[in-house]
Every structure is written in C-alpha cells, then in structure tokens.
Design a protein around this motif. Sequence first.
Motif, PDB file in Angstrom:
ATOM      1  N   LEU A 247      87.748 -80.658 -41.563  1.00 22.59           N
ATOM      2  CA  LEU A 247      88.947 -81.000 -40.790  1.00 22.59           C
ATOM      3  C   LEU A 247      89.220 -82.501 -40.836  1.00 22.59           C
ATOM      4  N   ALA A 248      88.157 -83.311 -40.681  1.00 20.81           N
ATOM      5  CA  ALA A 248      88.335 -84.767 -40.736  1.00 20.81           C
ATOM      6  C   ALA A 248      88.787 -85.206 -42.116  1.00 20.81           C
ATOM      7  N   GLU A 249      88.240 -84.577 -43.141  1.00 20.49           N
ATOM      8  CA  GLU A 249      88.617 -84.944 -44.507  1.00 20.49           C
ATOM      9  C   GLU A 249      90.090 -84.645 -44.773  1.00 20.49           C
ATOM     10  N   ARG A 250      90.551 -83.471 -44.329  1.00 19.98           N
ATOM     11  CA  ARG A 250      91.964 -83.136 -44.543  1.00 19.98           C
ATOM     12  C   ARG A 250      92.883 -84.071 -43.773  1.00 19.98           C
ATOM     13  N   ARG A 251      92.442 -84.532 -42.619  1.00 20.24           N
ATOM     14  CA  ARG A 251      93.278 -85.434 -41.828  1.00 20.24           C
ATOM     15  C   ARG A 251      93.298 -86.838 -42.429  1.00 20.24           C
ATOM     16  N   VAL A 252      92.122 -87.355 -42.767  1.00 22.40           N
ATOM     17  CA  VAL A 252      92.039 -88.715 -43.295  1.00 22.40           C
ATOM     18  C   VAL A 252      92.618 -88.796 -44.697  1.00 22.40           C
TER      19      VAL A 252
END
Length: 267
Positions: A247-252
């Motif tokens: 989730l963090a990777e897709r957001r960043v």
Amino acid sequence: MGVPPGRVTSRAWVRALLRLVFALALPAVLVAVWWAASAGSTNVYWPPLRTVFGAFPDVWTGERLRGDVLPSVLRLAAGYIAGVAIGTVIGSRRWVRALCEPVLEFLRAVPPPVLVPVIMLFAGIGDTMKIAVIASGCVWPVLLNTVEGVRAVDPVLADTARSYGITGVARLRDVVLRSASPQIFAGLRQALSIGIILMVISEMFAAGNGLGFTIVQFQRGFAIPDMWTGILLLGLLGFLLSVLFGLAERRVLGWYHGLRASGRRSP
C-alpha cells in the motif's frame, strides 16, 4: 460514448473481490488441510490446530503484543532506515563508493547470523545489537538497489536541477531520492523476509523481549501450542507488513506506476 461511472465502479469492485479471493484461496486450503491432518494428533510436538487456535487469545494479549511484537517491529524498521541511509550516502558520492566497495564486497560474503557474536562484543546485548544484526542482513538488497538507483539518476535531470540552483537537501529529496525510489522500494521488498528472519535470530541471543525470545521461551518450557501460536503470529506479521508495504509503495510511487501504465498504453 464513455462508460458510465457506476459501471466502472462495479467493475473495480469485482476486480478487487477476485484479487481477494485469489489471495485467500491457497491459505484457506492449507489451513483446512492442516486442520484435518492434525485433528486426531496425540503428538506433543504436533498438537491439533484447534488447540493452537484456542491458545491464541490467551497467549497473545494486548500487554504481550506491546511488550514483544512492538519492539520487534521497531527494530526491523530501524534496520530498514539504516540500509536506505547508508545506500544513499554511498550511491550519491563516487569517492565514498570507491572507498567502501572492497569492504562492502567482503562483508557481503559473510552470512549475517555468523556476525551475531561479533556484534554482541561491540554493541552489547541491548537493542543496538539487535538493530545492527537486522541491518547487517537487510542492508544488502536495500543498499545495492539504492546505489544503483542513485547512480542511474538521469544526467539531464541532474544538470537541469543544478542550473536552477537546486542543491543540498532539496536536490537529495526532490531529484536523487525521487529518481531512485523505485529501486529503493524494490530493495526494501527483497529485504523484508531477510529482516524478519534476522529479527527473530537476534532476539534469540541474550534478549528479554521480542517474538524470537518469546517463541524460544515457549519451546524451552514445553508450551508447544503456545510456541505454535508464536510461529503463526510471526507469519501473520510478515503478511501484514507485506500488505502495508504494498500500500505504501503504491502511494509513494503512484507517479512511477502512472508513467509505466501510460507507456504501456502508448503505441
């Protein structure tokens, strides 16, 4: 004519539901097989799965989660941060890279668990030792990917930033780290399983808390169902960290995935 928004939303929900079903199908099958295979077990080391599930809420109370799981996660996070910081420094300075490369190649060939006694001599038996052990293993995929990502920054982009007077911390944040972030995240993903393994190993040596320490204590006290709950919790923690990381990777990296998607759509 365009597709109605309601139909697009329903299709997105269907795709999300299908992904969830595919993600949970194999774990559900494995749990069912384990449940059936261990249902009549009388082996003390292989208790029925229903016994393990029954012990779970009694063992992993809120106090134990705060006392054992939270310190483990914080140590794992510290190892990650150390890897990114070291990789950025080495990758962004050629002379540092040339100076450190022989030593790094030597240390890279040494298995991190072998370094635990050595690290204990210099760092003691506290959290510093455990963080150093985790960093010594997960630093390599993070470090190497960070070095390559920083090294591969577009020269035109770097020259443009220099011509506009973007230097120092602003250049590091907006140019170097942003350009290298896809490879940094690739290294972090590769290091996740390594970090969890070393987190457990480091907590088995002269520790007073943590998942590894607690699992070993259960094993030494022949509390086998409780030991199995710790192993299952460790697997659940790894799965949860992987989901949160995604989730963090897709957001960043939303901008990066958008560029890739637009590139695939272009003729």
